[in-house]
Design a protein around this motif. Structure first.
Motif, PDB file in Angstrom:
ATOM      1  N   ARG A 136     -11.296   2.067  -5.051  1.00  0.00           N
ATOM      2  CA  ARG A 136     -12.254   2.905  -3.997  1.00  0.00           C
ATOM      3  C   ARG A 136     -11.404   3.297  -2.519  1.00  0.00           C
ATOM      4  N   TYR A 137      -9.818   3.261  -2.297  1.00  0.00           N
ATOM      5  CA  TYR A 137      -9.543   3.050  -1.791  1.00  0.00           C
ATOM      6  C   TYR A 137      -8.435   5.159  -1.628  1.00  0.00           C
ATOM      7  N   GLY A 138      -8.375   4.258  -3.476  1.00  0.00           N
ATOM      8  CA  GLY A 138      -7.508   5.413  -3.918  1.00  0.00           C
ATOM      9  C   GLY A 138      -8.263   7.037  -3.422  1.00  0.00           C
ATOM     10  N   TRP A 149       3.564  -1.377  -8.617  1.00  0.00           N
ATOM     11  CA  TRP A 149       3.192  -2.612  -9.504  1.00  0.00           C
ATOM     12  C   TRP A 149       2.001  -3.181  -8.487  1.00  0.00           C
ATOM     13  N   ASN A 150       2.189  -3.147  -7.347  1.00  0.00           N
ATOM     14  CA  ASN A 150       1.219  -3.645  -6.053  1.00  0.00           C
ATOM     15  C   ASN A 150      -0.176  -3.540  -6.050  1.00  0.00           C
ATOM     16  N   PHE A 151      -0.048  -1.589  -6.067  1.00  0.00           N
ATOM     17  CA  PHE A 151      -1.074  -0.639  -6.377  1.00  0.00           C
ATOM     18  C   PHE A 151      -0.827   0.578  -6.342  1.00  0.00           C
ATOM     19  N   PRO A 152      -1.388  -0.397  -8.261  1.00  0.00           N
ATOM     20  CA  PRO A 152      -1.578   0.568  -9.092  1.00  0.00           C
ATOM     21  C   PRO A 152      -2.111   1.691  -9.220  1.00  0.00           C
ATOM     22  N   ALA A 183      -4.126   2.549  -5.885  1.00  0.00           N
ATOM     23  CA  ALA A 183      -3.954   4.033  -4.767  1.00  0.00           C
ATOM     24  C   ALA A 183      -2.965   4.408  -4.685  1.00  0.00           C
ATOM     25  N   MET A 184      -1.596   4.424  -5.087  1.00  0.00           N
ATOM     26  CA  MET A 184      -0.391   4.835  -4.833  1.00  0.00           C
ATOM     27  C   MET A 184      -0.478   5.426  -6.034  1.00  0.00           C
ATOM     28  N   LEU A 185      -0.998   5.496  -7.093  1.00  0.00           N
ATOM     29  CA  LEU A 185      -1.040   7.428  -7.513  1.00  0.00           C
ATOM     30  C   LEU A 185      -2.012   7.988  -7.326  1.00  0.00           C
ATOM     31  N   ALA A 186      -2.573   7.734  -6.568  1.00  0.00           N
ATOM     32  CA  ALA A 186      -4.257   8.520  -6.021  1.00  0.00           C
ATOM     33  C   ALA A 186      -3.470   9.107  -4.799  1.00  0.00           C
ATOM     34  N   ARG A 187      -1.992   8.718  -4.020  1.00  0.00           N
ATOM     35  CA  ARG A 187      -2.528   8.824  -3.061  1.00  0.00           C
ATOM     36  C   ARG A 187      -1.449  10.241  -2.441  1.00  0.00           C
ATOM     37  N   LYS A 188      -0.872   9.706  -4.218  1.00  0.00           N
ATOM     38  CA  LYS A 188      -0.287  10.941  -4.621  1.00  0.00           C
ATOM     39  C   LYS A 188      -0.366  12.018  -4.911  1.00  0.00           C
ATOM     40  N   TYR A 190      -1.825 -12.430   4.110  1.00  0.00           N
ATOM     41  CA  TYR A 190      -1.979 -12.743   2.630  1.00  0.00           C
ATOM     42  C   TYR A 190      -3.286 -11.905   1.555  1.00  0.00           C
ATOM     43  N   ARG A 191      -3.204 -10.843   1.703  1.00  0.00           N
ATOM     44  CA  ARG A 191      -4.150  -9.424   1.491  1.00  0.00           C
ATOM     45  C   ARG A 191      -2.983  -9.197   0.329  1.00  0.00           C
ATOM     46  N   ASN A 192      -3.172  -9.158  -1.317  1.00  0.00           N
ATOM     47  CA  ASN A 192      -2.654  -8.950  -2.385  1.00  0.00           C
ATOM     48  C   ASN A 192      -1.450 -10.143  -2.374  1.00  0.00           C
ATOM     49  N   GLN A 223       1.887  -9.684  -1.325  1.00  0.00           N
ATOM     50  CA  GLN A 223       2.576  -8.403  -1.549  1.00  0.00           C
ATOM     51  C   GLN A 223       2.816  -6.925  -1.463  1.00  0.00           C
ATOM     52  N   THR A 224       2.770  -6.453  -0.064  1.00  0.00           N
ATOM     53  CA  THR A 224       1.884  -5.108   0.383  1.00  0.00           C
ATOM     54  C   THR A 224       3.582  -5.397   1.138  1.00  0.00           C
ATOM     55  N   CYS A 225       3.287  -3.453   1.126  1.00  0.00           N
ATOM     56  CA  CYS A 225       4.983  -3.284   2.027  1.00  0.00           C
ATOM     57  C   CYS A 225       4.372  -3.054   3.396  1.00  0.00           C
ATOM     58  N   VAL A 226       2.993  -3.117   3.898  1.00  0.00           N
ATOM     59  CA  VAL A 226       2.482  -2.924   5.508  1.00  0.00           C
ATOM     60  C   VAL A 226       2.196  -4.497   5.810  1.00  0.00           C
ATOM     61  N   CYS A 227       2.278  -5.605   4.731  1.00  0.00           N
ATOM     62  CA  CYS A 227       1.532  -7.362   4.988  1.00  0.00           C
ATOM     63  C   CYS A 227       2.977  -7.054   6.746  1.00  0.00           C
ATOM     64  N   ILE A 256      -4.986  -1.552   8.541  1.00  0.00           N
ATOM     65  CA  ILE A 256      -4.178   0.033   9.346  1.00  0.00           C
ATOM     66  C   ILE A 256      -4.203   1.249   8.731  1.00  0.00           C
ATOM     67  N   SER A 257      -4.709   0.873   7.188  1.00  0.00           N
ATOM     68  CA  SER A 257      -4.604   2.244   5.778  1.00  0.00           C
ATOM     69  C   SER A 257      -5.369   1.972   5.485  1.00  0.00           C
ATOM     70  N   ASN A 258      -5.729   4.108   5.778  1.00  0.00           N
ATOM     71  CA  ASN A 258      -7.228   4.918   5.573  1.00  0.00           C
ATOM     72  C   ASN A 258      -6.270   6.132   5.232  1.00  0.00           C
ATOM     73  N   PRO A 284      -2.198   9.267   8.843  1.00  0.00           N
ATOM     74  CA  PRO A 284       0.091   9.876   8.084  1.00  0.00           C
ATOM     75  C   PRO A 284      -0.125   8.389   7.721  1.00  0.00           C
ATOM     76  N   PHE A 285       0.917   7.944   6.568  1.00  0.00           N
ATOM     77  CA  PHE A 285       1.012   6.669   6.077  1.00  0.00           C
ATOM     78  C   PHE A 285       2.686   6.735   5.600  1.00  0.00           C
ATOM     79  N   GLY A 286       3.291   5.924   6.385  1.00  0.00           N
ATOM     80  CA  GLY A 286       4.398   6.008   6.026  1.00  0.00           C
ATOM     81  C   GLY A 286       5.494   5.164   7.834  1.00  0.00           C
TER      82      GLY A 286
HETATM   83  O1  LIG Z   1       1.908  -1.667  -0.180  1.00  0.00           O
HETATM   84  C1  LIG Z   1       1.786  -0.798   0.136  1.00  0.00           C
HETATM   85  C2  LIG Z   1       0.562  -0.231  -0.005  1.00  0.00           C
HETATM   86  O2  LIG Z   1       0.554   0.714   0.964  1.00  0.00           O
HETATM   87  C3  LIG Z   1      -0.703  -0.776   0.685  1.00  0.00           C
HETATM   88  S1  LIG Z   1      -2.042  -0.637   1.953  1.00  0.00           S
HETATM   89  O3  LIG Z   1      -2.018   1.713   1.918  1.00  0.00           O
HETATM   90  O4  LIG Z   1      -1.848  -0.614   3.490  1.00  0.00           O
HETATM   91  O5  LIG Z   1      -3.334  -0.332   1.010  1.00  0.00           O
END
Ligand SMILES: O=C[C@H](O)CS(=O)(=O)O
Ligand SMILES: NC(=O)c1ccc[n+]([C@@H]2O[C@H](COP(=O)([O-])OP(=O)(O)OC[C@H]3O[C@@H](n4cnc5c(N)ncnc54)[C@H](O)[C@@H]3O)[C@@H](O)[C@H]2O)c1
Length: 493
Positions: A119-121, A165-168, A170-175, A292-294, A297-301, A455-457, A461-463
């Motif tokens: 849904r996020y993607g 691989w960690n958000f296979p 949403a990371m593609l949809a986000r691009k 502990y989300r994922n 295994q999350t870049c922003v944890c 914080i992700s939505n 601006p995510f980066g």
């Molecule tokens: O792993 C990093 C992703 O960007 C996860 S999220 O965007 O915070 O859901």
């Protein structure tokens, strides 16, 4: 090539998942020589798919297809492109259960979390279906009486996308959302551990009526070879990469010869700071969610949790009590909170970080060993009395390990929080308004969570900054990464 019965039997719409890549509107089920690779379920090690091992040759063919398709797509009206993205968004949501099932089977995250990722993607598709219609240029006053200055915004062209691989999903949809929305064409390469979510998205692009060749998918084991083929091909004008800083550095070097434009979403090492005046319950809850989300295994944890002296013991007790309630297990089992680590290397890194910390004086408060849920499962772990000389202070653990650092002053914790080459996300809980402003301004990160751990939505601006990346994804700023600005000087007016 095949998708396992164990996976297909779980799908309401098995046609969603051909065992193939997609080039120029053709599903590629076999490559010359017949090379294949396997996809396994990290929760139990079972093989769930055998796919063609596509490489440099198929990548070059896909770039050619994208190059041919892009001009006509850019010539469509923004309204037409917007409608196509909206259709894709609607199809994704209509298949959220199947897409979540595929994601849990190939990556391991709990089914509810997997559907949340889907849904996020989809939210990025919705956002850029709207944003696409608001890409506008400018008319500026000339500096001479007979001159007029026009500014045009035009799609950059063919875009390569390499995803983790960690958000296979949403990371593609986000691009793909901003790229397709503004008129670009795509050659995408998902992680070899988790290609199935991308295949299902490619199938939905086909069903949404995207023209042949506009969205191409390369599935294969040899990321380096595929990346080199993308960086070497001047028909590809942009590479959007999400993954480790190490690989991002490689791609920058490889793209330098052609001054390849890059968007890089790289590694993180997020500090999570709790000040004495914080709402302790809210801070503990926010830290649990972020950490502990994922399965971490999350870049922003939260990678480092800093707790001010006055509340250190109270927070440590509250946080550890909550962490102990988290249940590792198979993502399809009700009540499971955390899936497995993606592979043996991921597990080894977690064990190495915990062993290193304990050997240097850290105290184990919760977890600290593999879970009996399966070979790649690790217990939610909490360490206290940790110090800056430990590996988990400098490196991205990428697992369910929470180190609790103690600090006394604001100045001290800002210096510690910034003492890293990364700069993706940071978090802090505080109530004093002056402290909130000063700390938010002093932290060297691209994204700051204040009194929140999530914080992700799509509207933000995510980066990152420093070695966490270049560019932004999402928000109205996210379209800029896929646009070129052209200045037209109109003389003789
Ligand atoms: O792993 C990093 C992703 O960007 C996860 S999220 O965007 O915070 O859901
Ligand atoms: N900033 C973000 O938005 C974000 C999001 C998710 C993950 N990440 C980061 O990604 C890392 C974990 O993901 P990962 O293990 O998949 O990362 P990774 O860098 O190992 O792989 C990412 C992708 O790059 C490909 N790849 C690997 N080597 C390559 C090469 N030499 N040339 C071209 N492509 C290559 C892989 O096949 C995969 O598709 C962590 O560091 C995490 O912080 C960042």
């Amino acid at each position: 090539m095949a998708i396992s019965d164990a996976l297909l039997s779980r799908l309401a719409d098995p046609d969603l998942l051909p065992a193939a890549g997609l080039v120029d509107g053709r599903w590629i089920e076999q490559v010359p020589g017949g090379a294949t690779f396997a996809v396994t379920n990290p929760a139990n090690g079972e093989e769930i798919a055998t796919l063609p091992d596509m490489g440099a040759a198929e990548t070059a063919e896909a770039i050619g297809a994208a190059y041919r398709a892009q001009k006509a797509w850019a010539a469509r009206t923004a309204k037409e492109r917007s409608a196509a993205l909206r259709k894709l968004h609607d199809l994704i949501l209509a298949h959220v259960d199947d897409l979540g099932t595929i994601l849990t089977m190939e990556m391991g995250k709990p089914f509810g979390e997997a559907k949340g990722e889907v849904r996020y993607g989809a939210a990025y598709l919705e956002w850029f279906a709207e944003e696409a219609r608001r890409v506008q240029g400018d008319v500026l006053p000339g500096q001479q009486g007979d001159k007029r200055v026009l500014v045009l915004k035009q799609p950059i062209g063919v875009v390569g996308m390499i995803t983790p691989w960690n958000f296979p999903s949403a990371m593609l949809a986000r691009k793909m959302a901003p790229a397709l929305g503004v008129g670009c064409a795509v050659v995408a390469k998902p992680a070899e551990q988790t290609p199935l979510s991308a295949i299902a998205l490619a199938r939905l692009c086909e069903r949404a009526g995207l023209p042949a060749g506009l969205f191409n998918l390369i599935v294969g084991m040899d990321g380096p070879a595929i990346g080199k083929a993308m960086c070497a091909d001047t028909r590809l004008r942009k590479l959007s990469f999400t993954g480790s800083t190490e690989v991002g550095r490689i791609l920058m070097r490889q793209g330098a010869d052609h001054i390849l434009k890059l968007s890089l979403e790289l590694g993180g090492n997020a500090p999570f700071i709790v000040f004495d005046d914080a709402d302790l319950d809210a801070a503990a809850k926010g830290a649990i969610l972020s950490k502990y989300r994922n399965a971490g295994q999350t870049c922003v944890c939260a990678n480092r949790i800093y707790v001010q002296d006055g509340i250190y013991d109270a927070f440590a007790d509250k946080f550890a009590e909550a962490a102990r309630t988290l249940r590792p297990g198979d993502g399809f089992v009700d009540g499971v909170d955390m899936g497995p680590l993606i592979d043996a290397d991921g597990l080894a890194k977690v064990e190495d970080h915990v062993a290193d910390a304990l050997s240097k004086g850290a105290e184990l408060v919760a977890g600290g060993s593999r879970s009996n849920a399966g070979a790649l499962f690790y217990e939610p772990t909490v360490l206290r009395n940790v110090t800056a000389d430990m590996k988990l202070a400098r490196e991205e653990t990428f697992g369910p390990v929470a180190p609790l650092f103690r600090f006394e002053t604001v100045e001290e914790v800002i210096e510690q929080a910034n003492a890293t080459d990364y700069g993706l996300a940071a978090y802090f809980y505080a109530r004093d308004l002056s402290c909130v402003w000063r700390v938010a301004e002093a932290l060297e990160y691209g994204m700051i969570g204040v009194n929140t751990g999530i914080i992700s939505n799509e509207g933000a601006p995510f980066g990152g900054v420093k070695q966490s990346g270049l560019g932004r994804e999402g928000s109205r700023y996210g379209a800029d990464d896929y646009l070129e600005m052209k200045y037209v000087c109109l003389g003789g007016v």
